[in-house]
Design a protein around this motif. Sequence first.
Motif, mmCIF file in Angstrom:
data_model
loop_
_atom_site.group_PDB
_atom_site.id
_atom_site.type_symbol
_atom_site.label_atom_id
_atom_site.label_comp_id
_atom_site.label_asym_id
_atom_site.label_seq_id
_atom_site.Cartn_x
_atom_site.Cartn_y
_atom_site.Cartn_z
ATOM 1 N N LEU A 218 0.919 -1.277 -0.093
ATOM 2 C CA LEU A 218 0.049 0.068 0.018
ATOM 3 C C LEU A 218 0.929 1.112 0.039
ATOM 4 N N PHE A 219 1.886 1.092 0.529
ATOM 5 C CA PHE A 219 2.863 2.460 0.942
ATOM 6 C C PHE A 219 3.701 2.468 -0.260
ATOM 7 N N ALA A 220 4.191 1.375 -1.032
ATOM 8 C CA ALA A 220 5.403 1.545 -2.057
ATOM 9 C C ALA A 220 5.154 0.316 -2.816
ATOM 10 N N TRP B 160 9.916 6.514 10.459
ATOM 11 C CA TRP B 160 11.189 5.892 9.877
ATOM 12 C C TRP B 160 11.024 5.686 8.290
ATOM 13 N N LEU B 161 9.501 5.108 7.929
ATOM 14 C CA LEU B 161 9.695 4.624 6.557
ATOM 15 C C LEU B 161 9.340 5.721 5.919
ATOM 16 N N ALA B 162 8.774 6.982 6.283
ATOM 17 C CA ALA B 162 8.523 8.208 5.489
ATOM 18 C C ALA B 162 9.962 8.656 4.959
ATOM 19 N N PHE C 44 12.706 17.389 3.069
ATOM 20 C CA PHE C 44 11.602 17.646 3.978
ATOM 21 C C PHE C 44 10.012 17.762 3.720
ATOM 22 N N ASP C 45 9.659 18.348 2.603
ATOM 23 C CA ASP C 45 8.364 18.472 2.029
ATOM 24 C C ASP C 45 7.915 17.076 1.800
ATOM 25 N N GLU C 46 8.764 16.254 0.857
ATOM 26 C CA GLU C 46 8.533 15.097 0.368
ATOM 27 C C GLU C 46 8.213 14.085 1.626
ATOM 28 N N ARG D 112 4.881 14.413 3.118
ATOM 29 C CA ARG D 112 3.929 13.879 2.307
ATOM 30 C C ARG D 112 3.815 12.434 2.520
ATOM 31 N N GLN D 113 5.110 11.984 2.656
ATOM 32 C CA GLN D 113 4.898 10.454 2.728
ATOM 33 C C GLN D 113 4.461 10.165 4.179
#
Length: 224
Positions: free
Chosen positions: A13-15, A45-47, A207-209, A212-213
């Motif tokens: 779902l995430f990647a 961590w995953l973000a 940082f912005d990405e 978002r993640q």
Amino acid sequence: MNAPLITAARLQLFARRSDYMAVAPKLEAAARRFGIDTPREVRHWLAHLHVESQGFTRLVENLNYSAKRLTQVWPSRFPSLAAAAPYANNPRALANKVYGGRGGNIAPDDGWLFRGSGPGQITFRGNFAAASRGLGIDLVGRPELMRTWATGAMAAAWFWESKGLNRIVAKDDDERIRATLELTISENEFDDVRDARVIYNGGLHGFDEVKRQLLRAATIWGDE
């Protein structure tokens, strides 16, 4: 034993472009070993790793740039197209140029050998040596191990724990649940992302990405 937090179904779902069936167990084992074991810790961590590894699809830093792009990414090092030309589409030469002589890199080819590696994009001989001590694996003598999912995930979790980032992203006493998940995360956790990013990356690049993640990850790894 607690149920796994990083499963193939959740990572898909995430990647979705990742090899989630193979990668999820490596991330789960690494997270458990280094105490990244709550939904909040996992999503932060995953973000970061999602951004560093281009959605868990890369284990090696991309250093294949055109001359024009080099002048944009490293303007102080490549102030002109002529200065950038010898390093354009030449990843090894570029790595040794931009990473040589710092971060513990001492040999002529260290920039290349210790370029950004693993899902956490750990860079420099000094960090590879520290990870070697943390994991009990010789990553200086065998830097290619960092560019595997098994070792790279462990190193990424070790790096996160060694920098005290679980404490940085921990819940604060004044946090409140807002009307929507997006508002709750943005108001309560974006300051944590900023602080963690500065420690993790040395600045606010990405940082912005990562924010978002994190919002995406929060829909998968929500607080229990």
